[in-house]
Each structure stands twice: as C-alpha cells, then as structure tokens.
Motif scaffolding. Structure first.
Motif, PDB file in Angstrom:
ATOM      1  N   VAL A 182       0.861  -1.182   0.000  1.00 39.04           N
ATOM      2  CA  VAL A 182       0.000   0.000   0.000  1.00 39.04           C
ATOM      3  C   VAL A 182       0.895   1.229   0.000  1.00 39.04           C
ATOM      4  O   VAL A 182       1.744   1.394   0.877  1.00 39.04           O
ATOM      5  N   GLU A 183       0.709   2.091  -0.985  1.00 37.39           N
ATOM      6  CA  GLU A 183       1.533   3.287  -1.127  1.00 37.39           C
ATOM      7  C   GLU A 183       0.864   4.476  -0.452  1.00 37.39           C
ATOM      8  O   GLU A 183      -0.208   4.921  -0.877  1.00 37.39           O
ATOM      9  N   LEU A 184       1.484   4.958   0.622  1.00 33.39           N
ATOM     10  CA  LEU A 184       1.096   6.231   1.190  1.00 33.39           C
ATOM     11  C   LEU A 184       2.080   7.263   0.647  1.00 33.39           C
ATOM     12  O   LEU A 184       2.768   7.016  -0.325  1.00 33.39           O
ATOM     13  N   ASP A 185       2.172   8.411   1.253  1.00 38.78           N
ATOM     14  CA  ASP A 185       3.106   9.417   0.758  1.00 38.78           C
ATOM     15  C   ASP A 185       3.798  10.068   1.943  1.00 38.78           C
ATOM     16  O   ASP A 185       3.169  10.841   2.676  1.00 38.78           O
ATOM     17  N   ILE A 201      10.476   3.595   4.849  1.00 39.67           N
ATOM     18  CA  ILE A 201      10.490   5.049   4.968  1.00 39.67           C
ATOM     19  C   ILE A 201      11.781   5.605   4.380  1.00 39.67           C
ATOM     20  O   ILE A 201      12.877   5.197   4.790  1.00 39.67           O
ATOM     21  N   PRO A 202      11.710   6.541   3.451  1.00 43.69           N
ATOM     22  CA  PRO A 202      12.936   7.168   2.924  1.00 43.69           C
ATOM     23  C   PRO A 202      13.712   7.868   4.037  1.00 43.69           C
ATOM     24  O   PRO A 202      13.123   8.452   4.952  1.00 43.69           O
ATOM     25  N   HIS A 203      15.035   7.827   3.966  1.00 51.09           N
ATOM     26  CA  HIS A 203      15.855   8.515   4.957  1.00 51.09           C
ATOM     27  C   HIS A 203      15.429   9.974   5.116  1.00 51.09           C
ATOM     28  O   HIS A 203      15.315  10.495   6.233  1.00 51.09           O
ATOM     29  N   GLY A 229       1.431   8.451   9.824  1.00 51.46           N
ATOM     30  CA  GLY A 229       2.380   7.361  10.033  1.00 51.46           C
ATOM     31  C   GLY A 229       3.765   7.865  10.381  1.00 51.46           C
ATOM     32  O   GLY A 229       4.416   7.367  11.311  1.00 51.46           O
ATOM     33  N   LEU A 230       4.246   8.875   9.651  1.00 55.57           N
ATOM     34  CA  LEU A 230       5.569   9.437   9.929  1.00 55.57           C
ATOM     35  C   LEU A 230       5.638  10.061  11.321  1.00 55.57           C
ATOM     36  O   LEU A 230       6.637   9.932  12.029  1.00 55.57           O
ATOM     37  N   VAL A 288       5.610  17.814  14.884  1.00 56.47           N
ATOM     38  CA  VAL A 288       5.473  16.362  14.726  1.00 56.47           C
ATOM     39  C   VAL A 288       4.985  15.751  16.039  1.00 56.47           C
ATOM     40  O   VAL A 288       4.091  14.902  16.053  1.00 56.47           O
ATOM     41  N   ARG A 289       5.559  16.194  17.163  1.00 59.49           N
ATOM     42  CA  ARG A 289       5.131  15.675  18.463  1.00 59.49           C
ATOM     43  C   ARG A 289       3.682  16.053  18.758  1.00 59.49           C
ATOM     44  O   ARG A 289       2.921  15.273  19.322  1.00 59.49           O
ATOM     45  N   ARG A 290       3.295  17.273  18.359  1.00 60.03           N
ATOM     46  CA  ARG A 290       1.917  17.710  18.589  1.00 60.03           C
ATOM     47  C   ARG A 290       0.941  16.837  17.826  1.00 60.03           C
ATOM     48  O   ARG A 290      -0.066  16.376  18.368  1.00 60.03           O
TER      49      ARG A 290
END
Length: 345
Positions: free
Chosen positions: A49-52, A137-139, A193-194, A215-217
């Motif tokens: 499944v491709e997400l982005d 996940i890409p670096h 997800g990230l 991101v934490r929020r």
C-alpha cells in the motif's frame, strides 16, 4: 481506495516462486541474500500500500533467513529505513553490532543502506507462515539524523503499549483494510504514520526534543483521538480524564485542540452523535430503544440525549430514526406513497 499492489507467488509454477520473491524484496525494500528450506515451493504473498511517502507492506511467507551483505549494500545503497512489526511467528534481527530476538507485536528497526540480518520463523516450529507488516520510509522523510538513529538499529520496540501500540494498530489497519480509505487520503495518512514513527523513535532515544514540536503535537493528537474513540461509551469521559490519561495538563490538552479549531468537548460530542446516528439508522437495531443507544455512546440521561441530538439535527433522535426509516423505504420503493411517522422524543 488506497492504491494496493498484490504479489502472490502461488500464481506461478512452484519452481519460479522463490525467484519471484527475491525480485519483490529487492524492489520493495532492499536486495537481500535469502535462504529458506521452502525455496523449492515458496508460497508467499505481499500486499503493498503506497502512502506518501511511506510504503506499507503486508507480508506472509515461509520461514527464512535473510542477509543484506556489505556487497549488496554497496551495489544498491537503498536510502530507506525499515520498521517491521512481527505479527505471527518468532524472529531475530541484527545490525550495527546489536541483535534482538522478536516475538509477536514487536518492532525491529533497521537501515537498508547498512549490512543487516533477519531471521523469521512461522508458528508451530516454522510449519505455518510467518506474518509481518513493514513500514518502508525514505531517509529524508524522518526528521531525525542517521547518526542520532544509529543506537536504535537492530533493536526491538514494543508494539503493545503507548505510541508503539498506536503505531501497530495504524499499520495493521492500513495493511488489512486499504479499501476503507480514499486515494486522496494517502498523503494525510502518510503524515500520520511518519509522526507516529518519529515519536516512537524519539522516545526510545530518550530524545523527544530531537523530534520537531509540530510532529510531536500531531502524534499526541492522534494518540488522544484514539483514546477518546476507545472510551466514547464511558459517560465519565471528560477533558480532565483525557488529560490525565496522557500525562498532560488540561491547558495543554485544550491548546492541542485549539490548533484544530475545535474543543475537546465538541470533538467527543460529535463522535458520540455520529455513533448514535449510525446505530439509529441500523435496521438490525430497530428494536433497541433510543435511550439504550444513547446510553451506549455516553448519553445515559434520556432528556439530555434528546436535547443534544435536537440541537445538532433539528429533531429528536426518535423522529430522526423514523424519518430515516421512511426515507430508506421510499428509496427501496419510489412508487409507494409513504407518510413520515413521527415519534415522541
């Protein structure tokens, strides 16, 4: 529906299945040297499944051992991280001098651009297939440097508590039910997800400050929303209860929802009303009293439930239910003349 690609080795002759699997792994993750006692008839399946920009892969395969050797890494140098959740079976993994033994609902984290080894046995001493769900996940997508992440390589993380449990639930839901989402949801789901992955890694590094505040929020917001959804039926659910469950102040919780142009109370109320509407519209629940449905979703007082529902929809729950049933009947038989019944709320 989210874009899903299925690869099933049983669609080709037994003699071609193992090579088909090697090619799949090289394309979706990183080239590996794989050994298996089942190589002569490698019955395996992968749903991608491709997400982005995250790729979620739902694997089922016989017991195997795999090595990403220094030579293979040099030749391919895939700039990806892999976070793999063992679903069934037992496994082991190693990278950067660290080795871990894995059981069901445990994560392993490794860098595809570095040598690593993986072993996975199915249930019942390897006779049943092993199952795992993997996030690739890409670096460049993770807001943490490779040097900062190095201590986690080859290490295991729990998928049964805290952020790990939420991330496991997220990956399993995406992997098993991509049809429940629209293609337009892919980017937003990729962000969720990230955020969860970044927060999980940051906590295991004891370095949450390395994860950007936004991101934490978002990760905390996702965690709070999941908690609220699990406890909707509890009439005592309140902003203070939610704040205490997540070890944050009530003020912090309110600020979290202000950024979403909402309040905690309104979010809870709208979710409860949505669940009530769903049950009121369900023909299989036609015999259940309106009061019972309201109580199930956190409205134990019949009068209060009626007031809240009427304020949101212009009519009380009994009238809404009757009107919905009449509308369904008209749709099923347009030629019939139907009078909307009205009930007392």
């Amino acid at each position: 529906m989210l874009r899903r690609t299925t690869v099933d080795t049983e669609r080709v002759p037994a003699s071609e299945r193992f090579d088909m699997w090697l090619d799949l792994v090289a394309r979706t993750a990183s080239p590996l040297r794989i050994r298996s006692e089942h190589a002569h008839d490698f019955a395996a399946r992968a749903e991608i499944v491709e997400l982005d920009p995250v790729r979620v892969v739902n694997y089922r395969y016989p017991s195997l051992e795999a090595v990403g050797s220094s030579r293979l890494v040099r030749e391919s140098a895939p700039e990806i991280y892999t976070l793999a959740l063992t679903v069934t079976g037992d496994g082991a993994a190693s990278q950067a001098g660290q080795s871990s033994v894995l059981g069901p609902r445990e994560f392993i984290f490794y860098d595809g651009s570095r040598p690593h080894g993986v072993r996975h046995l199915g249930d019942h001493e390897g006779r049943d297939p092993a199952r795992s769900v993997v996030a690739v996940i890409p670096h460049a997508a993770l807001p943490l440097s490779r040097d900062r992440l190095a201590p986690l390589l080859g290490g295991r993380m729990s998928g049964t508590e805290g952020i790990g449990a939420l991330l496991a639930q997220f990956l399993l839901q995406i992997a098993h039910h991509p049809e429940q989402y629209h293609a337009a949801d892919a980017a937003r789901l990729g962000t969720v997800g990230l955020d969860l992955v970044s927060t999980l890694l940051g906590r295991h590094l004891v370095a949450e400050e390395a994860v950007p505040a936004e991101v934490r929020r978002r990760a905390l917001l996702t965690q709070v929303r999941a908690y609220i959804q699990r406890h909707l039926g509890d009439a005592t659910l309140s902003p203070q209860v939610v704040a205490d469950a997540h070890h944050v102040s009530l003020r912090t919780l309110h600020r979290l929802f202000e950024a979403e142009e909402s309040t905690v109370a309104s979010y809870v109320r709208e979710l409860r009303l949505a669940r009530c509407r769903h049950d009121l519209a369900d023909p299989g629940l036609r015999g259940q009293p309106v009061q019972a449905i309201g109580a199930r979703w956190g409205f134990p007082d019949k009068a209060h439930f009626s007031r809240v529902f009427r304020k949101a929809h212009g009519v009380g729950p009994q009238t809404w239910r009757a009107g919905h049933a009449a509308e369904v009947a008209r749709s099923a038989n347009p030629a019939a003349s139907t009078v909307n019944p009205v009930g007392a709320d």
